[in-house]
Design a protein around this motif. Structure first.
Motif, PDB file in Angstrom:
ATOM      1  N   GLY A  67       0.814  -0.970   0.012  1.00 25.00           N
ATOM      2  CA  GLY A  67      -0.296   0.236  -0.274  1.00 25.00           C
ATOM      3  C   GLY A  67       0.988   1.609  -0.012  1.00 25.00           C
TER       4      GLY A  67
ATOM      5  N   ALA B  65       2.907   2.201  -2.648  1.00 26.54           N
ATOM      6  CA  ALA B  65       2.659   2.606  -3.740  1.00 26.54           C
ATOM      7  C   ALA B  65       1.743   3.398  -4.173  1.00 26.54           C
ATOM      8  CB  ALA B  65       2.754   1.322  -4.420  1.00 26.54           C
ATOM      9  N   ASP B  66       0.515   3.119  -2.786  1.00 27.37           N
ATOM     10  CA  ASP B  66      -0.614   4.179  -3.292  1.00 27.37           C
ATOM     11  C   ASP B  66      -0.859   5.289  -2.613  1.00 27.37           C
ATOM     12  OD1 ASP B  66      -1.212   1.904  -4.841  1.00 27.37           O
ATOM     13  OD2 ASP B  66      -2.436   0.649  -3.384  1.00 27.37           O
TER      14      ASP B  66
ATOM     15  N   GLY C 215      -3.682   0.021   3.646  1.00 32.65           N
ATOM     16  CA  GLY C 215      -3.719   0.825   2.846  1.00 32.65           C
ATOM     17  C   GLY C 215      -4.264   2.028   2.213  1.00 32.65           C
ATOM     18  N   VAL C 216      -4.802   2.260   0.955  1.00 29.63           N
ATOM     19  CA  VAL C 216      -5.440   3.515   0.325  1.00 29.63           C
ATOM     20  C   VAL C 216      -6.419   3.648  -0.382  1.00 29.63           C
ATOM     21  CG1 VAL C 216      -5.085   5.869  -0.606  1.00 29.63           C
ATOM     22  CG2 VAL C 216      -3.089   5.243   1.016  1.00 29.63           C
ATOM     23  N   GLU C 217      -7.668   3.753  -0.179  1.00 28.15           N
ATOM     24  CA  GLU C 217      -8.929   4.049  -0.955  1.00 28.15           C
ATOM     25  C   GLU C 217      -9.661   4.783  -0.648  1.00 28.15           C
ATOM     26  OE1 GLU C 217     -11.486   1.063   0.710  1.00 28.15           O
ATOM     27  OE2 GLU C 217     -10.256  -0.826   0.778  1.00 28.15           O
TER      28      GLU C 217
END
Length: 316
Positions: free
Chosen positions: A48, A50-51, A171-173
């Motif tokens: 995550g 990389a996001d 992560g990223v959302e």
């Protein structure tokens, strides 16, 4: 011994029964090779990372020095092992707004029964437990416990300093940082690990018949945790002014220069038994948990080096 400095090993191969170490100054040939780089020289970041938006400055724990080096704004520390706990506390003491994405790590108090906990655990044989008994059903090894350099650090004590405790970073959302719901379990796991370590020390003191002072409560373990209510599952990085992330998510070894079929596993890590490689004549020194729980720490160096030398001499 002839010591060659400023000479990185570029490639390790084997030909006609001899190992060949290629360097910028030429090749070295040997019947035996000991790779003593350890396996903690390459930082690991979760996928995550990389996001994350480019506006968020990312730094690994190995590169962190002082709070002033980071961008102005809030700091997200990911991982609550030794590096994560100590860096989160350092940032909080520097007056920074800190969010800590916790992980499943144990905890050790700095002192117990009048002595340093690490010394007690060493004397009791805790660190001599073989690697094979430490491997989890998943095939992984439990991360090392959180221990402060000079005093006890707990998730509770960090929260008392204003650190916002979160679950595992997921992560990223849609522009938000996402976290799991493991926070309560992570706090409980650390508490249980601390209690187990102290119990082992108490049993050792009784077994050895030592005259040690009684246990005292540690302030870092007595403070009540200050948890977000309701628990935080997502954070808008822009609205929260998170401008830096410090990755305290572990390290692994860089053995990409080892070009020996069968020497490394699918993850690029050494195939070995107590430091003895799968290829005859190849040895590894300083691997974390290489032989026992002590492996990869300073107290293990002397005994493991002697053992490898005995193997080398025996086949010379």
């Amino acid at each position: 011994m002839p010591v060659i400095t400023q000479t990185p090993a570029i490639e390790l191969t084997k030909d006609d029964g001899l190992f060949r170490v290629a360097t910028a100054r030429g090749a070295l040939l040997a019947r035996n090779v000991v790779i003593a780089t350890g396996d903690q020289n390459r930082q690991v970041r979760p996928p995550g990372s990389a996001d994350l938006p480019i506006a968020i400055h990312q730094v690994d724990s190995s590169a962190y020095r002082i709070a002033a080096d980071l961008e102005n704004g809030a700091v997200l520390v990911v991982g609550s092992g030794q590096s994560g706990g100590q860096i989160a506390e350092d940032l909080a003491l520097a007056g920074r707004t800190v969010l800590l994405a916790t992980s499943r790590n144990g905890r050790w108090v700095r002192h117990h029964r009048g002595g340093n906990t690490l010394n007690w655990l060493t004397l009791s044989g805790f660190f001599d437990v073989p690697r094979r008994e430490l491997v989890l059903p998943s095939g992984k090894l439990q991360a090392r416990a959180l221990a402060g350099a000079t005093h006890t650090i707990s998730l509770q004590s960090l929260s008392a300093r204003g650190v916002v405790l979160l679950g595992r970073f997921r992560g990223v959302e849609n522009g938000s940082l996402i976290f799991g719901d493991e926070l309560d379990d992570n706090i409980r796991f650390a508490d249980e690990a601390s209690a187990n370590a102290k119990r082992l020390i108490d049993e050792y003191i009784e077994r050895a018949g030592l005259d040690a002072p009684p246990a005292e409560d540690d302030p870092a373990e007595m403070v009540e945790p200050r948890l977000p209510d309701p628990p935080i599952r997502s954070i808008d990085w822009n609205a929260s002014r998170v401008r830096s992330v410090v990755w305290c998510t572990g390290l692994t070894g860089d053995f990409s220069w080892v070009r020996l079929p069968g020497a490394l596993d699918a993850a690029g890590q050494p195939v070995h038994e107590d430091g003895v490689g799968a290829i005859p004549g190849l040895f590894f020194a300083g691997l974390d948990f290489g032989s026992t729980r002590k492996s990869g720490t300073i107290p293990a160096i002397a005994e493991e080096a002697a053992r490898l030398v005995n193997r080398l001499v025996g086949q010379a």
